[in-house]
Structures are given as C-alpha cells and as structure tokens.
Enzyme design. Structure first.
Site, PDB file in Angstrom:
ATOM      1  N   SER A 101     -47.848 -50.479  17.267  1.00  0.00           N
ATOM      2  CA  SER A 101     -46.760 -50.301  18.235  1.00  0.00           C
ATOM      3  C   SER A 101     -46.720 -48.876  18.785  1.00  0.00           C
ATOM      4  O   SER A 101     -46.603 -48.658  19.993  1.00  0.00           O
ATOM      5  CB  SER A 101     -45.417 -50.640  17.587  1.00  0.00           C
ATOM      6  OG  SER A 101     -45.380 -51.980  17.181  1.00  0.00           O
ATOM      7  N   SER A 113     -34.480 -56.408  19.383  1.00  0.00           N
ATOM      8  CA  SER A 113     -35.419 -55.425  18.812  1.00  0.00           C
ATOM      9  C   SER A 113     -35.104 -53.998  19.261  1.00  0.00           C
ATOM     10  O   SER A 113     -35.982 -53.264  19.728  1.00  0.00           O
ATOM     11  CB  SER A 113     -36.861 -55.791  19.175  1.00  0.00           C
ATOM     12  OG  SER A 113     -37.181 -57.083  18.724  1.00  0.00           O
ATOM     13  N   ARG A 123     -48.126 -47.480  22.758  1.00  0.00           N
ATOM     14  CA  ARG A 123     -47.228 -46.693  23.609  1.00  0.00           C
ATOM     15  C   ARG A 123     -47.853 -45.342  23.943  1.00  0.00           C
ATOM     16  O   ARG A 123     -47.831 -44.890  25.092  1.00  0.00           O
ATOM     17  CB  ARG A 123     -45.881 -46.496  22.901  1.00  0.00           C
ATOM     18  CG  ARG A 123     -45.013 -47.751  22.898  1.00  0.00           C
ATOM     19  CD  ARG A 123     -43.923 -47.688  21.838  1.00  0.00           C
ATOM     20  NE  ARG A 123     -42.969 -48.782  21.957  1.00  0.00           N
ATOM     21  CZ  ARG A 123     -43.209 -50.038  21.567  1.00  0.00           C
ATOM     22  NH1 ARG A 123     -44.372 -50.358  21.027  1.00  0.00           N
ATOM     23  NH2 ARG A 123     -42.276 -50.978  21.713  1.00  0.00           N
ATOM     24  N   ARG A 126     -44.202 -69.205  16.175  1.00  0.00           N
ATOM     25  CA  ARG A 126     -44.279 -68.839  14.755  1.00  0.00           C
ATOM     26  C   ARG A 126     -43.316 -69.638  13.885  1.00  0.00           C
ATOM     27  O   ARG A 126     -43.598 -69.867  12.700  1.00  0.00           O
ATOM     28  CB  ARG A 126     -44.031 -67.332  14.599  1.00  0.00           C
ATOM     29  CG  ARG A 126     -45.207 -66.494  15.060  1.00  0.00           C
ATOM     30  CD  ARG A 126     -44.979 -65.012  14.936  1.00  0.00           C
ATOM     31  NE  ARG A 126     -46.228 -64.283  15.186  1.00  0.00           N
ATOM     32  CZ  ARG A 126     -46.296 -62.975  15.381  1.00  0.00           C
ATOM     33  NH1 ARG A 126     -45.193 -62.244  15.350  1.00  0.00           N
ATOM     34  NH2 ARG A 126     -47.473 -62.397  15.601  1.00  0.00           N
ATOM     35  N   ASP A 175     -40.898 -59.332  13.526  1.00  0.00           N
ATOM     36  CA  ASP A 175     -42.308 -59.458  13.142  1.00  0.00           C
ATOM     37  C   ASP A 175     -42.520 -59.608  11.640  1.00  0.00           C
ATOM     38  O   ASP A 175     -43.609 -59.990  11.205  1.00  0.00           O
ATOM     39  CB  ASP A 175     -43.114 -58.254  13.648  1.00  0.00           C
ATOM     40  CG  ASP A 175     -43.488 -58.393  15.118  1.00  0.00           C
ATOM     41  OD1 ASP A 175     -43.353 -59.504  15.660  1.00  0.00           O
ATOM     42  OD2 ASP A 175     -43.910 -57.392  15.723  1.00  0.00           O
ATOM     43  N   GLN A 180     -40.498 -55.549  24.615  1.00  0.00           N
ATOM     44  CA  GLN A 180     -41.702 -54.974  25.221  1.00  0.00           C
ATOM     45  C   GLN A 180     -41.572 -54.868  26.739  1.00  0.00           C
ATOM     46  O   GLN A 180     -42.164 -53.988  27.357  1.00  0.00           O
ATOM     47  CB  GLN A 180     -42.931 -55.790  24.840  1.00  0.00           C
ATOM     48  CG  GLN A 180     -43.313 -55.640  23.377  1.00  0.00           C
ATOM     49  CD  GLN A 180     -44.505 -56.496  22.995  1.00  0.00           C
ATOM     50  OE1 GLN A 180     -45.155 -57.086  23.844  1.00  0.00           O
ATOM     51  NE2 GLN A 180     -44.788 -56.561  21.711  1.00  0.00           N
TER      52      GLN A 180
END
Length: 419
Positions: A23, A181, A27, A333, A302, A155
C-alpha cells in the site's frame, strides 16, 4: 502449482524479514513519478508493485512522438488500476489504454472516472460502461473541486489525493456517505505530508494544496502489516510460548492493518516492539472468548479472511462486519470464504457486509483450497496446516503481494511439498 501442507509445528523461535508495504509502496511510486527527486528504500517486491513500477517506467521512457495509444496491462492489480487511472489523466499529450485480467474487467471504476471527469479529465470506456479497459487522453486538469461517493473503495479517494499536489490549484474533495477504510486515506495524506504537501481532513472534506517541487527526500517504506497478519494467525494457532519476530515495523504505523495488535491480543497473541521489530508471542494460559468474537473491520477489511480462518482453527465463532468492499476484490471474498471454510467443516453465513462463523471443533482433513486468483485466500488458509493437512491450489498467486511467503513458512517449520 498446487502445494500440499502437511500437519506442521512451528519452531519455538523464528525470525522473518517482510518487505515493504504494498500500500505504501504503490502510493510512493506514483509520487516518485510526479516528483523524481524522491528516493525509496525497502519497497515492496510484490507483483502489484512491480506492475505499478513497470507502467510508470514505461511512461517515463516514452519519447515523442508517442504512439496513438499505449497499452498498459495491469493484470490483477486493482490498486494499480485506480492509481494509474488518475496519474495518466494528468499526463499531457499522452494517450493510454489501461486494461487487465478478466476479473479486472469486472471490477468497477466508474466512480473514480466520473470524479476525474469533474476535474476535466478525458476518459472513455473501451468495452463495458463503468469497467476497464479505459482510454485516457492525458491533459492539464484545471478544476480543483470534486465530490464522490466514499462508501465503495478508499483507493478511489487516494488516487485523487495522490495527483492533487500537481494540480494547478490543488484539490478540495468532498466525500459523500460513510467513509470506508479511513486509515488508508490517512496513510495517503501522511505520505503527502512527508514530502512537504499541506493537507487537511475535516469532517467529510479533504483539502490538498499544490506543491511545485519538494526537497530531495529518501523515504523508507515500512514492512507490510497485511503480510504480518498470517504470522499472527500462525502464533494464535500454535503452542503456548512460541514466538515469531518480524521486521521492520513502526509503533506509529500509517497502515490500518496494524489494528492486528489489538485484535489478536483477544485471540491469544501478545505484540512487543523492539528496535523496529515486533515479537509475536503466544500468551500462556489464555482463555478464548466464550461467545462469538465480534469485530467491525470497516477500517481494515483486508485482514478479514485471516481472522475468520484463525477463529475457525481455534474452534470459536465470530461475527465480522464492515466487509462490503470484499465483494469487489480479486474475487468475491465473502462467498469464497464461505465455500472454502464449508469444505473444512465450518458452518458459516455471509451477507453483502458481514460474515458469521459458528463455533466448531471439526476440521476436515486433506481438503483442497481453491484460491480464486486471490493471494489472500492462499495465505489466510495456510496457517490451518497447524491443525490439519491441506492442499493450496494455484499457490503461486501469493506473488501478488508476498512472493516469499511459502519459503518463509518453511523457514519457521512448515512442511510443504509440491503436489
């Protein structure tokens, strides 16, 4: 490649070095492309970061006259799809088509595309409306205000924030709805702050000021907390007194998945920091929760797969919420967890936002776990080798985020063979 994990015991004391956070790396790779005087160390060696780096390097090496449209294939890398969409929208006189795997073409991108179009971007769909592949004609983005729904994927938000300091007037971003998130958004803002960008995040409004050129900066990427989650699971399922040391980690981590520290304390794992390492220790005489273990994972979805499998291996129930973003990951998932845990003997229920696992002492043996092209499915189920033998199908999928995973498991005592 299918791997057979025989019933294993971990070494009483082990040490593993985990590479940089995927992550953070992705970035910082984008920021480095925008500001070449940034230098990175301990970057992730994951497939996703390799894909991101390759796409940005491909862009930097291109020379005019450019091809009419350059093809960028990001395969399964969802983060790269979102971040590169924003990046290429700002690259004047460049035209690209970003595509990916069959699953990537099923993952929505419309919310981000519409937000970029509000800023003046020129983006169109090549196949299905709202989904990749997309064609981007890079241009100077003159607008500085945008609003978007914030309950799908952080995101999208981070993609906009990362290009914001290069916009002429910066960015004022208004978020609509419940924000998902939040730690990942704060991570992005903190990394912008590290290179000298001024930002603010007040209620549902984020402001990012423009930055022409930052001072030269060496940035060290913290090791990946998501990758650490599998070792938390292993210690939770191992014998009392076992320890695993992991490096390199910070007490004041930017990563939302550092919530593992408190979560796994409730599952029998103590975390001790020392000199940028963490020592995971199985707590002696620990009493597991007598009722369903309940968690809201809205800020760190996650790690849901790992936690659900840990609870199953411990024989306890759990109720996990805040999981709506898991429906649009590498696979659905929640449904994948339900299918594979049921094979192992679990009773499990899922909704669009939650997972409920009933307590059970039954763990079926010699079960083949399907991974659905999802790295986290493979790694989340691996710790169950401490309870039974199992087969992980398409085990190479771990390279998406943690290429050394299987070798590291062997290092700590797992018995693994190719089937």
């Amino acid at each position: 490649m299918n791997l057979h994990l025989q019933p294993s015991k971990v070494n009483p004391q082990s040490e593993i070095k985990i590479t940089g956070s995927k992550s953070e790396t992705n970035r910082l790779l984008l920021l480095q492309a925008l500001y070449p005087n940034i230098t990175l160390e301990n970057a992730s060696n994951s497939d996703d970061s390799e894909v991101m780096s390759k796409a940005l390097l491909q862009d930097s090496k291109s020379q005019l006259p450019t091809p009419k449209s350059q093809l960028i294939d990001i395969h399964h890398a969802g983060t790269a799809m979102r971040f590169l969409t924003a990046y290429f929208a700002t690259q004047e006189n460049r035209e690209v088509i970003i595509t990916g795997s069959a699953r990537m073409k099923e993952r929505p991108i419309k919310i981000l595309v519409e937000a970029l179009q509000q800023l003046g971007a020129e983006i169109s769909y090549e196949e299905n409306n709202g989904f990749p592949p997309i064609r981007i004609k890079g241009k100077k983005l003159s607008n500085s205000r945008v609003s978007l729904s914030s309950d799908i994927s952080s995101q999208y938000i981070s993609a906009l924030l990362l290009i914001a300091p290069k916009l002429e007037n910066g960015l004022k971003l208004t978020l609509e709805g419940k924000i998902t998130s939040v730690p990942y958004i704060k991570m992005t803002l903190a990394l912008l702050n590290e290179i000298g960008v001024e930002t603010s995040f007040v209620e549902n409004t984020i402001t990012v000021n423009p930055l022409l050129t930052p001072n030269s900066k060496l940035l060290t990427v913290e090791s990946d907390w998501s990758s650490a989650s599998y070792f938390y699971s292993i210690v939770a399922l191992s014998e009392t007194g076992n320890q695993i040391k992991l490096s390199s980690y910070k007490k004041n981590s930017l990563q939302g998945d550092s919530a593992l520290i408190e979560i796994y304390k409730n599952l029998g794992v103590e975390t001790t920091f020392k000199n940028n390492t963490i020592l995971l220790t199985k707590i002696e005489n620990f009493h597991l929760p007598s009722s369903n273990f309940q968690l809201d994972l809205n800020d760190s979805p996650d790690i849901a797969q790992t936690i659900a499998v840990t609870c199953f291996g411990l024989g306890i129930g759990c109720h996990l919420t805040g999981l709506h973003t898991l429906k649009i990951k590498e696979t659905d998932r929640l449904e994948a967890l339900k299918t594979e845990l049921t094979k192992l003997g679990a009773t499990i229920y899922v909704t669009n936002n939650s997972l409920t696992l009933e307590a059970s002492s039954q763990v079926n043996s010699n079960i083949a776990i399907a991974t659905y092209n999802d790295h986290r499915m493979a790694m989340a189920f691996a710790p169950l080798a401490l309870k039974t033998d199992l087969i992980i199908n398409n085990a190479e999928v771990v390279s998406k985020s943690y290429p050394d995973f299987w070798e590291d498991l062997k290092t700590i005592g797992f018995s693994i063979s190719t089937q």
